[in-house]
Each structure stands twice: as C-alpha cells, then as structure tokens.
Design a protein around this motif. Structure first.
Motif, PDB file in Angstrom:
ATOM      1  N   LEU A 150       0.827  -1.200   0.000  1.00 18.21           N
ATOM      2  CA  LEU A 150       0.000   0.000   0.000  1.00 18.21           C
ATOM      3  C   LEU A 150       0.864   1.252   0.000  1.00 18.21           C
ATOM      4  O   LEU A 150       0.571   2.228  -0.714  1.00 18.21           O
ATOM      5  N   LEU A 151       1.947   1.246   0.783  1.00 18.94           N
ATOM      6  CA  LEU A 151       2.858   2.386   0.785  1.00 18.94           C
ATOM      7  C   LEU A 151       3.496   2.584  -0.588  1.00 18.94           C
ATOM      8  O   LEU A 151       3.689   3.726  -1.041  1.00 18.94           O
ATOM      9  N   ARG A 152       3.821   1.462  -1.262  1.00 11.87           N
ATOM     10  CA  ARG A 152       4.423   1.568  -2.592  1.00 11.87           C
ATOM     11  C   ARG A 152       3.466   2.239  -3.577  1.00 11.87           C
ATOM     12  O   ARG A 152       3.885   2.981  -4.475  1.00 11.87           O
ATOM     13  N   ASP A 153       2.165   1.991  -3.413  1.00  8.39           N
ATOM     14  CA  ASP A 153       1.173   2.592  -4.305  1.00  8.39           C
ATOM     15  C   ASP A 153       1.141   4.112  -4.191  1.00  8.39           C
ATOM     16  O   ASP A 153       0.761   4.799  -5.153  1.00  8.39           O
ATOM     17  N   ILE A 154       1.499   4.639  -3.005  1.00  6.60           N
ATOM     18  CA  ILE A 154       1.469   6.090  -2.831  1.00  6.60           C
ATOM     19  C   ILE A 154       2.873   6.689  -2.898  1.00  6.60           C
ATOM     20  O   ILE A 154       3.086   7.824  -2.496  1.00  6.60           O
ATOM     21  N   GLY A 155       3.820   5.907  -3.396  1.00  5.63           N
ATOM     22  CA  GLY A 155       5.152   6.424  -3.652  1.00  5.63           C
ATOM     23  C   GLY A 155       6.150   6.306  -2.519  1.00  5.63           C
ATOM     24  O   GLY A 155       7.240   6.885  -2.600  1.00  5.63           O
ATOM     25  N   ILE A 156       5.801   5.567  -1.460  1.00  7.02           N
ATOM     26  CA  ILE A 156       6.728   5.375  -0.336  1.00  7.02           C
ATOM     27  C   ILE A 156       7.317   3.967  -0.434  1.00  7.02           C
ATOM     28  O   ILE A 156       6.592   2.977  -0.347  1.00  7.02           O
ATOM     29  N   LEU A 157       8.620   3.895  -0.636  1.00  2.60           N
ATOM     30  CA  LEU A 157       9.289   2.614  -0.804  1.00  2.60           C
ATOM     31  C   LEU A 157      10.115   2.292   0.432  1.00  2.60           C
ATOM     32  O   LEU A 157      11.045   3.022   0.769  1.00  2.60           O
ATOM     33  N   LEU A 158       9.741   1.215   1.104  1.00  2.00           N
ATOM     34  CA  LEU A 158      10.529   0.753   2.241  1.00  2.00           C
ATOM     35  C   LEU A 158      11.692  -0.099   1.752  1.00  2.00           C
ATOM     36  O   LEU A 158      11.542  -0.852   0.786  1.00  2.00           O
ATOM     37  N   PRO A 159      12.862   0.020   2.357  1.00  2.00           N
ATOM     38  CA  PRO A 159      13.988  -0.840   1.963  1.00  2.00           C
ATOM     39  C   PRO A 159      13.594  -2.307   2.094  1.00  2.00           C
ATOM     40  O   PRO A 159      13.011  -2.705   3.114  1.00  2.00           O
ATOM     41  N   PRO A 160      13.862  -3.135   1.082  1.00  2.00           N
ATOM     42  CA  PRO A 160      13.451  -4.542   1.152  1.00  2.00           C
ATOM     43  C   PRO A 160      14.061  -5.273   2.336  1.00  2.00           C
ATOM     44  O   PRO A 160      13.463  -6.216   2.859  1.00  2.00           O
ATOM     45  N   GLU A 161      15.250  -4.851   2.770  1.00  2.00           N
ATOM     46  CA  GLU A 161      15.900  -5.499   3.914  1.00  2.00           C
ATOM     47  C   GLU A 161      15.094  -5.335   5.195  1.00  2.00           C
ATOM     48  O   GLU A 161      15.261  -6.113   6.141  1.00  2.00           O
ATOM     49  N   HIS A 169      15.779 -14.543   0.780  1.00  2.00           N
ATOM     50  CA  HIS A 169      16.307 -14.127  -0.519  1.00  2.00           C
ATOM     51  C   HIS A 169      15.196 -13.460  -1.318  1.00  2.00           C
ATOM     52  O   HIS A 169      14.158 -14.070  -1.591  1.00  2.00           O
ATOM     53  N   LEU A 170      15.399 -12.204  -1.684  1.00  2.00           N
ATOM     54  CA  LEU A 170      14.389 -11.419  -2.389  1.00  2.00           C
ATOM     55  C   LEU A 170      14.877 -11.042  -3.781  1.00  2.00           C
ATOM     56  O   LEU A 170      16.079 -10.877  -4.016  1.00  2.00           O
ATOM     57  N   VAL A 171      13.918 -10.922  -4.701  1.00  2.00           N
ATOM     58  CA  VAL A 171      14.224 -10.473  -6.056  1.00  2.00           C
ATOM     59  C   VAL A 171      13.150  -9.473  -6.467  1.00  2.00           C
ATOM     60  O   VAL A 171      11.982  -9.601  -6.095  1.00  2.00           O
ATOM     61  N   GLN A 172      13.554  -8.449  -7.209  1.00  2.00           N
ATOM     62  CA  GLN A 172      12.619  -7.405  -7.621  1.00  2.00           C
ATOM     63  C   GLN A 172      12.122  -7.682  -9.025  1.00  2.00           C
ATOM     64  O   GLN A 172      12.890  -7.681  -9.986  1.00  2.00           O
ATOM     65  N   LEU A 173      10.797  -7.928  -9.137  1.00  2.00           N
ATOM     66  CA  LEU A 173      10.186  -8.142 -10.440  1.00  2.00           C
ATOM     67  C   LEU A 173       9.746  -6.803 -11.023  1.00  2.00           C
ATOM     68  O   LEU A 173       9.242  -5.943 -10.300  1.00  2.00           O
ATOM     69  N   PRO A 174       9.914  -6.610 -12.313  1.00  2.00           N
ATOM     70  CA  PRO A 174       9.517  -5.327 -12.931  1.00  2.00           C
ATOM     71  C   PRO A 174       8.037  -5.046 -12.721  1.00  2.00           C
ATOM     72  O   PRO A 174       7.179  -5.871 -13.028  1.00  2.00           O
ATOM     73  N   GLY A 175       7.734  -3.893 -12.150  1.00  2.00           N
ATOM     74  CA  GLY A 175       6.358  -3.463 -11.952  1.00  2.00           C
ATOM     75  C   GLY A 175       5.616  -4.156 -10.833  1.00  2.00           C
ATOM     76  O   GLY A 175       4.440  -3.898 -10.614  1.00  2.00           O
ATOM     77  N   GLN A 176       6.301  -5.031 -10.085  1.00  2.00           N
ATOM     78  CA  GLN A 176       5.611  -5.771  -9.030  1.00  2.00           C
ATOM     79  C   GLN A 176       6.235  -5.576  -7.665  1.00  2.00           C
ATOM     80  O   GLN A 176       5.607  -5.795  -6.644  1.00  2.00           O
ATOM     81  N   GLY A 177       7.468  -5.158  -7.583  1.00  2.00           N
ATOM     82  CA  GLY A 177       8.139  -4.994  -6.312  1.00  2.00           C
ATOM     83  C   GLY A 177       8.943  -6.222  -5.940  1.00  2.00           C
ATOM     84  O   GLY A 177       9.237  -7.082  -6.779  1.00  2.00           O
ATOM     85  N   TRP A 178       9.286  -6.322  -4.670  1.00  2.00           N
ATOM     86  CA  TRP A 178      10.155  -7.385  -4.182  1.00  2.00           C
ATOM     87  C   TRP A 178       9.343  -8.615  -3.794  1.00  2.00           C
ATOM     88  O   TRP A 178       8.337  -8.511  -3.117  1.00  2.00           O
TER      89      TRP A 178
END
Length: 538
Positions: A150-161, A169-178
């Motif tokens: 929800l935060l990502r939708d309003i432009g707030i990105l939390l560090p994945p760590e 183990h996390l991977v960032q998919l294009p347009g979907q996030g981590w």
C-alpha cells in the motif's frame, strides 16, 4: 496430611501418577442451564456467523493462498481449501460440544484438564501456545506485505531489507516490487526469457512493519481495548466485500481473456517433482494441511456457547455457517487468483495484490489492500488476546510462573501475559520465514484438534450425565473421523514440521517437569502419599 502450599509439592511416584491424571472439575455454570450465568446470552445465529467469519478471514486467504499454490498445489489449491474446510468442520463440532459444557477461559486447555488430566492439559496448552503465538508472527508477516504494498502505491518505498525476515532471498520483479526468490519463480521467468540473476537482489534483515503492528496491538490490549459485535460485523462486511470485489473483477477479466485462464491452469494439478508434497495429488494433500491455518478462528464461535441465546440451535449454525461461507469464498478467490496469475509468481506476502495488478484493476488495489490490512489487524488482535488468556489461565493453575497471572490494577487486564505474548510474537514476525511459521502453526493446531475430538469421546464415556446444550451427532464416528482426517493432514506435512513439533513438546515437558508439576494448584490439593500408596497402582 495436605501437601505444602507455599513451595514445591513432594514428588513421589504415587503422587506423580495422580498429578498426571488429576481432572479439573467442570464449572457449575456448565452443569445446569438453571444456574446463574455470569455472561449475558445476547448472541444469535447472525452474530455468531459474523464472529466466525471475522476470526477466520485473515492472513490465511490473503497470504497462504499464494504460498501453497506456488510451492505445493498449483491451481489445485482450491481443492486443498475444500479438503481442509471439511476436516475443520469435524473438529469445530467437537469444540462446540465441549465449549457448551465448559464455558471457561483457556479454550482447549481447560477442556483437556476436565477430560484427560493435568499432563494432557499441559500438552494441549503448550500446543495452543504454538498455535496462537506463532500465528501472531505468521499473520504479522502478511500484514507487513500488504502494508508495504500500500505504501508503494502512494510512492513510499521501504527498503526490502526491512520488510522480510533475516536471510530471506528477495528479487525485484519489474512493476511488481520485491518477492521471495524460489526455484519455481526462476523456472517461470526463464520461460518468459528472463534470468533471475539479471534482476535486482536483496536479503532480508528484519521485518520492521511486522514488529510495529504486533507491539502496537499489544499496547492496545494492555489498555483494555475490546471489539464489540457491531464493530466485528462491520469489519467482516468490509473485508469480505473487498474479496468479493476482487473475485468479480477477476472473473470479468478472465471471461474476456480466456487464453490467460487456460494458460495458467494448464495443468490444473502440476506434475509431482519426485518428492511427496511437491505438487501432484500429494501436493494437494500437503496444501490442505498447511492451509488449515486459513480456517483458524472458528473456535471463537465454539467458545461463545455461554453467550449464545440458544446454543443448541445457534452454535451449529454459527460454526457450520461461517465455515461454509468462508470455504465458498476461499475457493472462489483461489480460482480467480490462480486463473489470473501463474502459480509460480505467487510466492509473495501479498498474492491478491499481485492478482489485482495482473487483471489491471488498479482502482481495486487500495480497497483490497485496506481490506487485507484491517482484516489481518483484527486477527492479530484476537490471537494476541487468546494467547495472553491461555498464559493467564495456565499461570492461574500454577503451571506457569505467577507473574503471568498478574492483573493491571487500573486497566484490569493480564498485562504481563499480554506483554510477553506481544514481544514473543513480534520477534517471530521479525526473524522467522513465513513457511516455517505456517508449518508449525498447522501441525500444532492439528495436534490440538485431535485431542479435542478425543476429549468428546472421553467425556461421553466418563461423564455421560452432564448436560450438553450442544451435542456432536453420530458419536463416536464423527469425532473419530475428525481425528483421522486431522492426523492424515499432519502426516502430509514435511518431516521437518514433525521434528520441530517434537522438539517443541520436549521443551514444554522439560518446563512442566522442572516447574509446573511441582507448583500446580492441583498438586497442592492432593493428599501426601502414605508409604502404602506410594505406587501407581495403589
């Protein structure tokens, strides 16, 4: 001569045997409908159904649908929901009978004390700690996923760590996030010409949002926050409405894009990978064992027998009605989600949010995510409340340190038990992987449900004269079926889940033998054994 009351009870073989099987008396308020009832009978069938749905719908459907589909059952996860719901209904009926007979705090721990003795009561109480406490950690991870989305939708990105347990183990998919990196995801990406190694990678440190929500709700519980039936009904309407909106939007998308549905459902039951539980029909069975968690919360209905207007009629309606509604809704959500998104892409904390993005219904994303956040928040609150009361009940009986039974002088809440539950739940959500918590919760709960089903059979034999406002039909066959199906789901869980359950029980019994057995109030009520009676058979 009575046993000492100020310190440890003497531990001799005869008294030890007596203590293991000492029963707790059924409360007088449960023996007769004519005795004064300290609780008001104000809940009818609609309120009980809402209570069950409110406790059931939470992280199970919002989180585990994706985890089980992506790693065990594929699109056949909807069959896992049907199987799990059926077994849950059998255990729920047994809960209903015992709750109508023994309407006391402590849930199945109290039932076991009245039917199978102190040793088994401790075992089931310790298993309930595994269920309730680990559920708090598991649900908080799902809350964190939807909150971060929800935060990502309003432009707030939390560090994945800061949004995943340590070492994830996390991977960032294009347009979907981590998302969590899995072998199935890597295979799916290769099929679309993308190599996982080329995408941004990260490793989790600590799940900060999970810690924040658990500690915040723990503080509210210390202050004495209560959920009324009206508020619960409002939450139920909102979060079920959000799920129905997703189902309607997904089916509308799939009817206009049938090729997407066909591609994602081919095959419906993915072939087994050569290991039990890794897809195939064994994966459907394992998925049912793991997704059993999605139905937890029906015991809220079963323990409301003393507050139901007509428990003999309304409890079955509340239990079976809420389970039936949730099963239907769960299956519809699973069909819509796996039809819109390939199951390999659902190993995320917020799979329904992924489904919303896949069907292009961005207007629906805030509704679904707010529904998930509000629904999951209420589940965390309920399980924290339940865990603190279990700790309190066991401490009241002397099986746990007396500090856990302390009541706040101003707020009249078991604040020490609540704080301990909150801190422990926050640590689990911060550092434990979601699948580890899910397996532990599932196997611990199934084990507790088996004991509850056996409790019905034992009480029918040992105390058949007790009034039963609600009676399980077809005894002994229905309780035995509950035992069999729950055990079958336990068997379907991986060996590591069994190893962790055994380790947890060994830890619990070490605590019981080293502390609880000597200080329990039931122990202090026993007469000191004479030399002639110092043997199990005396």
């Amino acid at each position: 001569m009575p046993a000492p009351t100020g310190g440890k009870c003497e531990t001799r073989l005869g008294s030890l045997w007596q203590r293991f099987f000492r029963l707790r008396h059924v409360p007088k308020s449960a023996r007769s409908r004519d005795t004064p009832n300290p609780l008001r009978r104000v809940l009818g069938a609609p309120e009980l159904i809402a209570l069950g749905v409110g406790g059931i719908i939470g992280a199970g459907i919002y989180v585990l649908t994706g985890a089980v589909a992506s790693q065990h059952a594929g699109p056949a996860v909807c069959l896992s929901f049907v199987l799990s719901g059926s077994s849950c209904a059998l255990a729920a009926l047994c809960y209903a009978e015992l709750a109508s007979m023994i309407p006391a705090a402590g849930s199945a721990y109290v039932y076991a004390y009245a039917t199978m003795g102190e040793a088994m009561a401790w075992t089931i109480g310790w298993s309930l700690v595994l269920e309730y406490l680990f559920t708090v950690g598991l649900v908080s991870i799902g809350w964190s996923g939807y909150f971060s989305s929800l935060l990502r939708d309003i432009g707030i990105l939390l560090p994945p760590e800061w949004t995943a347990p340590y070492g994830t183990h996390l991977v960032q998919l294009p347009g979907q996030g981590w998302v969590i990196a899995t072998g199935e995801l890597a295979q799916w990406l290769r099929g679309h010409g993308v190599h996982m190694e080329d995408l941004p990678q990260a490793s989790g440190w600590v799940n900060v949002p999970a810690v924040a929500i658990v500690l915040s709700l723990s503080a509210l519980l210390v202050l004495g926050i209560r959920e009324s039936a009206t508020l619960n009904t409002a939450i139920v309407l909102f979060k079920t409405g959000a799920l129905l909106c997703f189902v309607a939007a997904a089916f509308r998308y799939l009817t206009t894009h049938p090729e997407v549905w066909h591609q994602n459902w081919d095959p419906f039951v993915p072939p087994n990978r050569g290991e039990f539980g890794q897809f195939g029909w064994s994966g459907v069975l394992r998925g049912a064992g793991m997704i059993f968690f999605a139905y937890l919360g029906f015991d809220v209905v079963s323990t409301a027998g003393q507050e139901a207007k007509n428990p003999q009629r309304d409890l079955p309606i509340g239990i079976l009605g809420s389970l039936s509604l949730c099963t239907i809704l769960y299956v519809l959500v699973a069909i819509a989600l796996t039809g819109a998104v390939h199951y390999s892409r659902l190993a995320v904390p917020d799979p329904i949010a992924v489904g919303v993005e896949a069907i292009g219904a961005r207007w629906l994303a805030p509704v679904v995510k707010l529904g998930a956040i509000s629904g999951i928040s209420s589940v965390i609150l309920v399980f924290l409340l339940g865990q603190s009361r279990i700790f309190w009940a066991m401490a009241e009986d002397g099986l746990l340190p007396p500090h856990l039974a302390r009541i706040h002088p101003r707020f009249q809440t078991p604040y020490v038990a609540t704080v301990v539950s909150g801190v422990a739940g926050a640590l689990l959500g911060a550092f434990c992987p979601i699948l580890v918590l899910n397996e532990l919760v599932s196997i611990g709960t199934l084990f507790a449900f088996i004991l509850v089903c056996l409790g019905v059979l034992i009480l029918r034999h040992t105390q058949p004269e007790l009034p039963r406002p609600f009676r399980v039909p077809w005894v002994p066959w229905l309780p035995l079926a509950g035992v069999g199906i729950c055990f079958l789901q336990m068997v379907s869980l991986p060996a590591r889940a069994w190893a962790r359950l055994i380790l947890w029980l060994i830890l619990g019994w070490a605590l019981y033998l080293g502390y609880g057995i000597h200080r329990s109030k039931a122990c202090q009520e026993l007469p000191a054994p004479s030399p002639k009676s110092a043997s199990p058979g005396a």
